[in-house]
Write an enzyme that holds these catalytic residues in place. Structure first.
Site, PDB file in Angstrom:
ATOM      1  CG  ASP A   5      -1.782   1.407   1.107  1.00 44.61           C
ATOM      2  OD1 ASP A   5      -2.729   1.399   0.502  1.00 44.61           O
ATOM      3  OD2 ASP A   5      -1.359   2.103   2.331  1.00 44.61           O
ATOM      4  CE1 TYR A  56       0.940   7.493   3.848  1.00 45.84           C
ATOM      5  CE2 TYR A  56       1.236   5.682   2.527  1.00 45.84           C
ATOM      6  CZ  TYR A  56       0.425   6.350   3.348  1.00 45.84           C
ATOM      7  OH  TYR A  56      -0.408   5.833   4.183  1.00 45.84           O
ATOM      8  CE  LYS A  81      -3.698   4.783   1.940  1.00 51.29           C
ATOM      9  NZ  LYS A  81      -2.379   4.387   1.670  1.00 51.29           N
TER      10      LYS A  81
END
Length: 356
Positions: A66, A71, A95
């Site tokens: 993931d 990030y 995401k």
């Protein structure tokens, strides 16, 4: 449900067990890899160390990764793609909800949003129909991959947005964000979608709007917190929605315990006194049974039948091997009985079967 038991959360040898994700046809390894560390979460990591960390996790048998644009402002996605381009059979999620735009003021890797990344981008929230589609396309470019399997709507709800949450919720609902995700799923561009959040309320709200395949729930179902047993877990069982557990250590305290002398972190901040006392009590029970606290934390969340996978923090090659050892650690059933007897876990919380 008192005394309920389910299939063992791991095994002491052989490949990491796999579990299905909703109705997607996908199955994921019970242990997953969370890509926040590869975005330089809290500390800088070289490209070589990032590659070695993810490769070490894959070498343990992990086949569930993931990541997210957030990030390191795209850094994690770039690094994940560089490794996974050479590997088959990995279920990959990223995401949506933030778009990255060039930002020439970023010239170093000072801490920004918790990450030590020098990637010259700034993020803005966008949960609209077109924003979701653009986010998906941008992620494919950063990853250098033709496909991701799962998309999570990142950080929707009051926990993340406070007073602005209603405006962003309208983007996702009346603004067509969910409709874009449904389109991507219907067209086969992704196998499924869900939301990735730190709160139960947003999960329940989203489930009333659309069919979620999976929820990435961080920090809310752990050895310390079991409130989702009241509403979220039954709702997911009824709808066929899987749960992936992030933050199984509640930001660290269930990994470090209370005896190391260092700072104690809980829910992205300093652990309050009542949490420290509760963890110390759980730690004492684990100690009597010769079980590392972190091993109990992983086994506990995997015992719930709605949980497909857990993605603990892995920030080095050594940590990947340590995490596999924790996952495989034998846990006597008496430990769970003692935790229940002491009121440290709920009596209706599923616990693992015996591992011999």
């Amino acid at each position: 449900m008192s005394g309920m038991q389910v299939a063992t959360a791991g095994q002491e040898s052989g490949p990491i067990a796999r579990r299905p994700i909703g109705r997607t046809g996908l199955s994921v390894t019970e242990l997953g890899f969370g890509g926040a560390s590869l975005g330089n979460l809290y500390r800088a990591m070289s490209d070589a160390d990032a590659q070695a960390t993810l490769q070490a996790a894959l070498d343990t048998g992990i086949r569930h990764v993931d990541t997210a644009p957030h990030y390191g402002r795209g850094l994690s996605e770039r690094r994940v793609g560089d490794v996974l381009r050479q590997v088959d059979g990995v279920v990959l999620s990223t995401k949506v909800g933030r778009l990255l735009a060039p930002d020439a003021t970023v010239v170093d890797d000072r801490m920004r949003d918790g990450f030590r990344s020098a990637m010259p981008f700034a993020a803005r929230y966008d949960y609209s129909h077109d924003g979701i589609l653009r986010s998906h396309a941008d992620s494919l470019q950063r990853l250098g991959l033709a496909r991701v399997d799962l998309l999570y709507v990142h950080d929707i709800g009051g926990y993340a947005h406070g007073d602005a949450s209603e405006a962003y919720w309208r983007q996702l609902t009346t603004g067509g964000g969910f409709r874009a995700l449904e389109r991507l799923r219907d067209e086969g561009a992704i196998a499924g979608f869900g939301i990735g959040v730190n709160e139960v309320a947003a999960c329940l709200d989203a489930m009333r709007e659309t069919r979620l395949d999976v929820i990435l729930l961080a920090g809310r179902y752990t050895l310390l917190e079991q409130a989702p047993l009241d509403d979220l877990m039954p709702a997911c069982a009824a709808s066929g929605t899987s749960i992936v557990i992030g933050g199984p250590y509640n930001s660290g305290i269930l990994a470090t315990g209370t005896r190391g002398g260092g700072p104690l972190h809980f829910d992205y901040g300093e652990a309050p006194r009542d949490v420290v006392h509760r963890v110390a009590a759980i730690e004492a029970v684990c100690g009597r049974h010769g079980v590392p606290l972190a091993a109990a934390a992983l086994a506990f969340v995997l015992a719930h039948p709605q949980v497909a996978s857990v993605i603990p923090g892995i920030d080095s090659a050594a940590r990947a091997a340590e995490t596999l050892a924790l996952y495989r650690h034998a846990i006597p059933p008496a430990l769970w009985g003692d935790l229940r007897e002491a009121g440290l876990i709920r009596v209706d919380a599923p616990v693992p079967e015996t591992r011999s």
